[in-house]
Design a protein around this motif. Structure first.
Motif, PDB file in Angstrom:
ATOM      1  N   PHE A 115       0.601  -1.153  -0.066  1.00 34.33           N
ATOM      2  CA  PHE A 115      -0.287  -0.267  -0.057  1.00 34.33           C
ATOM      3  C   PHE A 115       1.148   1.406   0.117  1.00 34.33           C
ATOM      4  CE2 PHE A 115      -3.366  -2.354   2.805  1.00 34.33           C
ATOM      5  CZ  PHE A 115      -3.594  -3.385   0.869  1.00 34.33           C
ATOM      6  N   PRO A 157       0.752  -4.302   8.516  1.00 36.58           N
ATOM      7  CA  PRO A 157      -0.281  -4.743   9.001  1.00 36.58           C
ATOM      8  C   PRO A 157      -0.953  -6.044   8.166  1.00 36.58           C
ATOM      9  CG  PRO A 157       0.232  -2.602   9.742  1.00 36.58           C
ATOM     10  CD  PRO A 157       1.261  -2.702   8.818  1.00 36.58           C
ATOM     11  N   TYR A 158      -0.511  -5.545   7.062  1.00 40.31           N
ATOM     12  CA  TYR A 158      -1.154  -5.938   5.937  1.00 40.31           C
ATOM     13  C   TYR A 158      -0.838  -7.163   5.218  1.00 40.31           C
ATOM     14  CZ  TYR A 158      -3.039  -1.309   6.416  1.00 40.31           C
ATOM     15  OH  TYR A 158      -3.460   0.016   6.838  1.00 40.31           O
ATOM     16  N   MET A 258      -8.034   0.516   3.569  1.00 40.73           N
ATOM     17  CA  MET A 258      -7.746  -0.323   4.262  1.00 40.73           C
ATOM     18  C   MET A 258      -7.108   0.263   5.326  1.00 40.73           C
ATOM     19  SD  MET A 258      -8.490  -3.461   3.975  1.00 40.73           S
ATOM     20  CE  MET A 258      -8.864  -4.080   1.595  1.00 40.73           C
ATOM     21  N   HIS A 259      -7.962  -0.209   6.135  1.00 41.40           N
ATOM     22  CA  HIS A 259      -7.847   0.070   7.739  1.00 41.40           C
ATOM     23  C   HIS A 259      -7.379   1.278   8.208  1.00 41.40           C
ATOM     24  CE1 HIS A 259      -9.382  -4.378   8.663  1.00 41.40           C
ATOM     25  NE2 HIS A 259      -7.967  -4.451   7.292  1.00 41.40           N
ATOM     26  N   HIS A 261      -8.310   3.035  10.605  1.00 40.56           N
ATOM     27  CA  HIS A 261      -7.574   3.013  11.407  1.00 40.56           C
ATOM     28  C   HIS A 261      -6.337   3.639  12.285  1.00 40.56           C
ATOM     29  CE1 HIS A 261      -8.169  -0.594  11.587  1.00 40.56           C
ATOM     30  NE2 HIS A 261      -7.576  -0.738  13.125  1.00 40.56           N
ATOM     31  N   LEU A 262      -5.786   2.714  11.331  1.00 41.21           N
ATOM     32  CA  LEU A 262      -3.811   2.428  11.696  1.00 41.21           C
ATOM     33  C   LEU A 262      -2.937   3.908  11.791  1.00 41.21           C
ATOM     34  CD1 LEU A 262      -3.918  -1.444  10.558  1.00 41.21           C
ATOM     35  CD2 LEU A 262      -4.350  -0.819  12.915  1.00 41.21           C
TER      36      LEU A 262
ATOM     37  N   GLY B 231       1.413  -1.056  16.341  1.00 46.49           N
ATOM     38  CA  GLY B 231      -0.237  -0.519  15.975  1.00 46.49           C
ATOM     39  C   GLY B 231      -0.777  -1.878  15.154  1.00 46.49           C
ATOM     40  N   GLY B 232       0.102  -2.539  14.020  1.00 49.91           N
ATOM     41  CA  GLY B 232      -0.361  -2.991  12.869  1.00 49.91           C
ATOM     42  C   GLY B 232      -0.438  -4.691  13.359  1.00 49.91           C
ATOM     43  N   ARG B 233      -0.096  -5.165  14.917  1.00 52.46           N
ATOM     44  CA  ARG B 233      -0.103  -6.337  15.230  1.00 52.46           C
ATOM     45  C   ARG B 233      -0.622  -6.454  16.735  1.00 52.46           C
ATOM     46  NH1 ARG B 233      -0.183 -10.212  12.329  1.00 52.46           N
ATOM     47  NH2 ARG B 233       1.436  -8.850  10.340  1.00 52.46           N
ATOM     48  N   PRO B 234      -2.175  -6.907  16.386  1.00 51.26           N
ATOM     49  CA  PRO B 234      -3.080  -7.088  17.761  1.00 51.26           C
ATOM     50  C   PRO B 234      -2.425  -9.076  17.593  1.00 51.26           C
ATOM     51  CG  PRO B 234      -4.510  -6.784  15.409  1.00 51.26           C
ATOM     52  CD  PRO B 234      -2.476  -7.224  14.738  1.00 51.26           C
ATOM     53  N   GLY B 382      -3.333 -12.446  14.498  1.00 55.77           N
ATOM     54  CA  GLY B 382      -3.027 -11.068  14.547  1.00 55.77           C
ATOM     55  C   GLY B 382      -3.607 -10.600  13.322  1.00 55.77           C
ATOM     56  N   TYR B 384      -4.952  -8.029  10.651  1.00 54.81           N
ATOM     57  CA  TYR B 384      -6.210  -7.721  10.363  1.00 54.81           C
ATOM     58  C   TYR B 384      -6.969  -8.045   9.213  1.00 54.81           C
ATOM     59  CZ  TYR B 384      -5.370  -4.157  14.110  1.00 54.81           C
ATOM     60  OH  TYR B 384      -5.354  -3.712  15.278  1.00 54.81           O
ATOM     61  N   MET B 385      -6.572  -8.875   7.864  1.00 53.28           N
ATOM     62  CA  MET B 385      -6.263  -8.426   6.791  1.00 53.28           C
ATOM     63  C   MET B 385      -7.224 -10.059   7.030  1.00 53.28           C
ATOM     64  SD  MET B 385      -5.300  -6.070   4.641  1.00 53.28           S
ATOM     65  CE  MET B 385      -5.370  -6.642   3.031  1.00 53.28           C
ATOM     66  N   TYR B 387      -6.848 -12.944   5.969  1.00 56.80           N
ATOM     67  CA  TYR B 387      -5.524 -14.177   6.062  1.00 56.80           C
ATOM     68  C   TYR B 387      -6.113 -15.282   7.034  1.00 56.80           C
ATOM     69  CZ  TYR B 387      -2.545 -10.876   3.843  1.00 56.80           C
ATOM     70  OH  TYR B 387      -1.716  -9.746   2.806  1.00 56.80           O
TER      71      TYR B 387
END
Lengths: 278, 509
Positions: A115, A157-158, A258-259, A261-262, B231-234, B382, B384-385, B387
């Motif tokens: 992204f 995160p993606y 995409m997302h 909020h992150l 922050g991107g890894r719950p 964890g 967000y997508m 997967y």
């Protein structure tokens, strides 16, 4: 009386800086804007982005294949890929389906490249600056500097970064088809989508040699994924150019990222399915 | 008691004597075999690529960080506690801790070496890591703290503590005519044991302890930030990540020291030296730390389940009732077992040395399981997508490499115990007979000058290196202003720490 020349720290260390193979971003570069369009700067830099119309995407996977071919992305074979070693710069992922629930089938799919976030977590965490954001907003990777710690892959995160778990082996018949514009990556490093920046560079150089101005339409389908999309669902371009097609699509009420909020501020916009067409 | 008195136990009582057949098998032969297996497995990993491990891409149902990173955190935690124990002994003048201070110091040095090996085993390109990290390490990356503070400062601080604490014993060992005499003399570096020298030792170790105590918190927290800031890894993201890791580090470190102290008391003639109440005290500390850990665990889990954020909940469910439940509940059982043992000791107020040592080992198993649950589920669940979730368990390559690294640690510890008194001699004999004090007023000009120069120079170099690495005032995302600035930062910090050794060793002038 004239002032004596002041030696600044920057000037003092400039020879040393020149020796490092560092990714350079000029301090004067305007900061990437928050939203779709950048504030007007004296000399406007491009800010590359992408818009993907999910209404047009049929999920054919052509973008995945063309990306692999264009960027010499190693194909490890079904055994390794099903074992979780896939290297993919562009993927087609199921969307909206709870894939962990047995029996559920994916309802929709969507093409997912890197992204190229304006606030990229992968760049923040890289311990050796092997990944960086260039002045045009592309999150790039210096293959030779990567140490293979995989921090960027776990921070994204993606999950849009691939680690080379093994040495890529190219069949003899395939070697002659490798793209000479894109280097082959060694084993043990992380690689990712570059928005085909070699194509951008090439186009700019050709225009410069021809002494002509580039038009925004020339970028619309520049990356391999966009070029190969039979439905024209993937559009590329300069988000800083309000007249570019990608800017207009990104400004559409159907567009979202995409997302969001992150806070990563991705530069790939998805246009939701237009339910009126269903 | 003086070591030269006829009733004194021989020096060998403080060192590991010749091992019997069983000891030789357990502590030398088996570790050597496992070390060989580890080297073989690592060579396989380097030849065929990391594909031979069970680590896989995040999003493909795998975990990109696995056993190596788990044990990296584990070893760094041991080191942090090792330094904490020895600094606490000097800062708060806890005499009970003195007999085990050398164990703690050596555990700290050794653990950091093992942590470094784990990190190198994990790297896709370890040689490039050795070149590029010193050259380009970026302050913005949480790895910067791990690389500079833990590897650089941690090793330096624990090595200086070990060096200062061992000078007197090295001087004693140097009196023998062994092949290592020169090494002992070098370590002793002219130690006389005079009142003034001992006073300098005390001062130096006190100030050094005071300086590095906050370092332990900062350095280990940076390791927590490696996970907690994502922050991107719950499953990772959260403010409690650093403190909870600090608490688990304390649990594993104190547990290991208790276990080693129990072993030493049994196998060396050290019953009179390592006081029994030490086990009660350390056991109580362990009990408190485990309670704090349980509190954090409940808070974390309740928050995730109550708030019900989809991705975080998926991670928590996988841990508590999903594919990672066996590891989670084993961890709970192991910690509760330790709590049971330590609770009985607390209520009886009587030392149960063997049982406390077992509790120490149990909490280490629990701490390893906790590291597994911190590192892995957030990667496999964890997302967000959309997967598909996955699972990770190490395979024989990773386990063999890890066993090899652990075996190296065992061999190094046995070798150290064989060559040097693992329990400080002053703890056994009291203060040794001192050399006669010179009557003249001490000259201190050169010593003070050298110490000041090292200290001030070290601070200046560290600040300069940090400023160059961090590109203060310019762009934080670029390379250091000149290559190897991170090394300059480390050199500065190490010089600052070594000023304590300079103060003790430098000639008076």
């Amino acid at each position: 009386m004239s002032k004596p020349n002041k030696i600044t720290r920057r000037a003092l260390f400039s020879p040393l800086r020149a020796t490092s193979a560092a990714p350079k971003r000029q301090a004067e570069t305007p900061v990437a804007p928050e939203d779709v369009q950048a504030d007007a700067a004296p000399k406007r830099l491009s800010r590359w982005g992408m818009a993907i119309d999910l209404d047009l995407c049929s999920g054919c996977g052509g973008c995945v294949v063309s990306c692999k071919s264009e960027n010499n992305v190693p194909m490890l074979g079904p055994e390794q890929e099903s074992a979780g070693c896939t290297v993919e710069w562009m993927s087609v992922l199921p969307r909206g389906a709870k894939t962990d629930e047995p029996g559920s089938a994916p309802l929709e799919v969507m093409p997912v490249p890197c992204f190229h976030c304006d606030n990229p977590p992968c760049v923040k965490v890289c311990p050796v600056n092997a990944t960086y954001q260039n002045e045009e907003g592309i999150v790039a990777q210096i293959w030779d500097r990567c140490i293979g710690c995989r921090y960027c892959t776990v921070a994204c995160p993606y999950s849009r970064r691939s680690f080379n778990w093994k040495h890529a082996e190219w069949p003899e018949s395939y070697r002659s088809m490798l793209n000479p514009d894109v280097g082959l990556r060694p084993e043990g490093i992380v690689e990712k989508c570059t928005f085909c920046h070699h194509r951008i560079r090439k186009l700019k150089e050709e225009a410069k040699l021809a002494g002509r101005e580039l038009k925004s339409e020339e970028f619309d389908n520049l990356p391999a994924c966009s070029e190969s999309c039979p439905a024209g669902a993937i559009v590329f371009g300069d988000l800083n150019d309000p007249d570019s097609r990608v800017s207009r699509m990104a400004a559409s009420p159907r567009a979202s990222r995409m997302h969001e909020h992150l806070g990563t501020k991705p530069k790939v916009f998805y246009l939701a399915k237009d339910r009126r067409n269903l | 008691m003086n070591p030269s008195s006829p009733n004194a136990p021989p020096l060998e009582a403080l060192r590991l004597g010749r091992l019997g057949a069983r000891g030789l098998t357990f502590f030398v032969v088996v570790p050597l075999l496992l070390l060989g297996l580890g080297i073989y497995a690592y060579v396989q990993q380097r030849i065929h690529g990391d594909v031979v491990t069970h680590m896989r891409s995040v999003g493909d149902g795998g975990a990109a960080w696995g056993l190596y990173i788990m044990f990296d955190i584990f070893f760094v935690g041991l080191a942090a506690t090792g330094i904490a124990v020895t600094t606490a002994a000097h800062l708060f003048r806890l005499r009970e801790l003195r007999p085990i201070s050398r164990v703690a110091e050596f555990v700290a040095v050794l653990s950091l070496m093992l942590a470094g090996m784990c990190v190198m085993a994990d790297q896709g390109r370890p040689i490039d890591a050795l070149i590029n990290l010193p050259q380009f390490a970026r302050v913005m990356s949480p790895f910067f703290g791990s690389f500079t503070l833990i590897v650089g400062v941690g090793v330096a601080a624990s090595a200086v503590m070990l060096y200062l604490g061992g000078r007197g014993d090295a001087a004693w060992c140097a009196r023998s005519n062994g092949p290592l005499r020169f090494g002992y003399r070098l370590w002793a570096s002219g130690y006389q044991g005079t009142d003034r020298e001992l006073s300098r030792h005390r001062k130096a170790r006190f100030w050094l302890s005071l300086t590095i105590f906050p370092y332990i918190v900062v350095a280990y927290s940076t390791l927590g930030f490696v996970f907690g800031t994502q922050g991107g890894r719950p499953g990772w993201y959260g403010a409690l990540r650093a403190p909870s890791m600090l608490v688990v580090a304390g649990i594993s470190g104190v547990g290991l020291i208790v276990a080693i102290a129990g072993g030493l008391q049994r196998h060396l003639r050290a019953k009179d030296v390592i006081p029994q109440r030490l086990f009660v005290r350390l056991g109580n500390i362990l009990l408190i730390l485990i309670s704090v850990f349980f509190y954090i665990l409940v808070v974390e889990t309740l928050t995730d389940f109550y708030a019900g954020h989809e991705a975080s909940l998926r991670v928590s469910k996988s841990i508590v009732m999903g594919v990672y439940a066996p590891a989670f509940w084993s961890m709970i059982v192991v910690f509760l077992g330790a709590v049971g043992i330590l609770g009985v000791q607390f209520l009886r107020r009587q030392p149960m040395i063997g049982w406390t040592a077992i509790a120490g080992l149990l909490v280490n198993i629990g701490a390893i399981l906790r590291r597994y649950l911190v590192v892995v589920p957030a990667q496999t669940h964890g997302h967000y997508m959309d997967y598909a979730p996955g699972f990770y368990a190490p395979n024989w390559i990773e386990i063999s490499v890890m066993l090899g690294i652990l075996s190296f640690g065992v061999l190094a510890f046995i070798a150290f115990m064989r060559l040097f008194p693992i329990i400080p001699m002053h703890a056994y004999y009291g203060r040794m007979s001192a050399a006669p004090e010179p009557e003249s007023r001490p000259r201190t000009l050169l010593r003070v000058s050298l110490t000041t120069a090292t200290l001030v120079g070290g601070i200046a170099i560290a600040l300069f290196g940090l400023a160059m690495s961090a590109r203060m005032g310019t762009e934080p995302y670029l390379d250091p202003i000149f290559p190897f600035s991170p090394v300059v930062f480390i050199i500065g910090i190490v010089m600052t720490i070594y000023s304590a050794a300079v103060y003790v060793v430098a000639p008076p002038g």
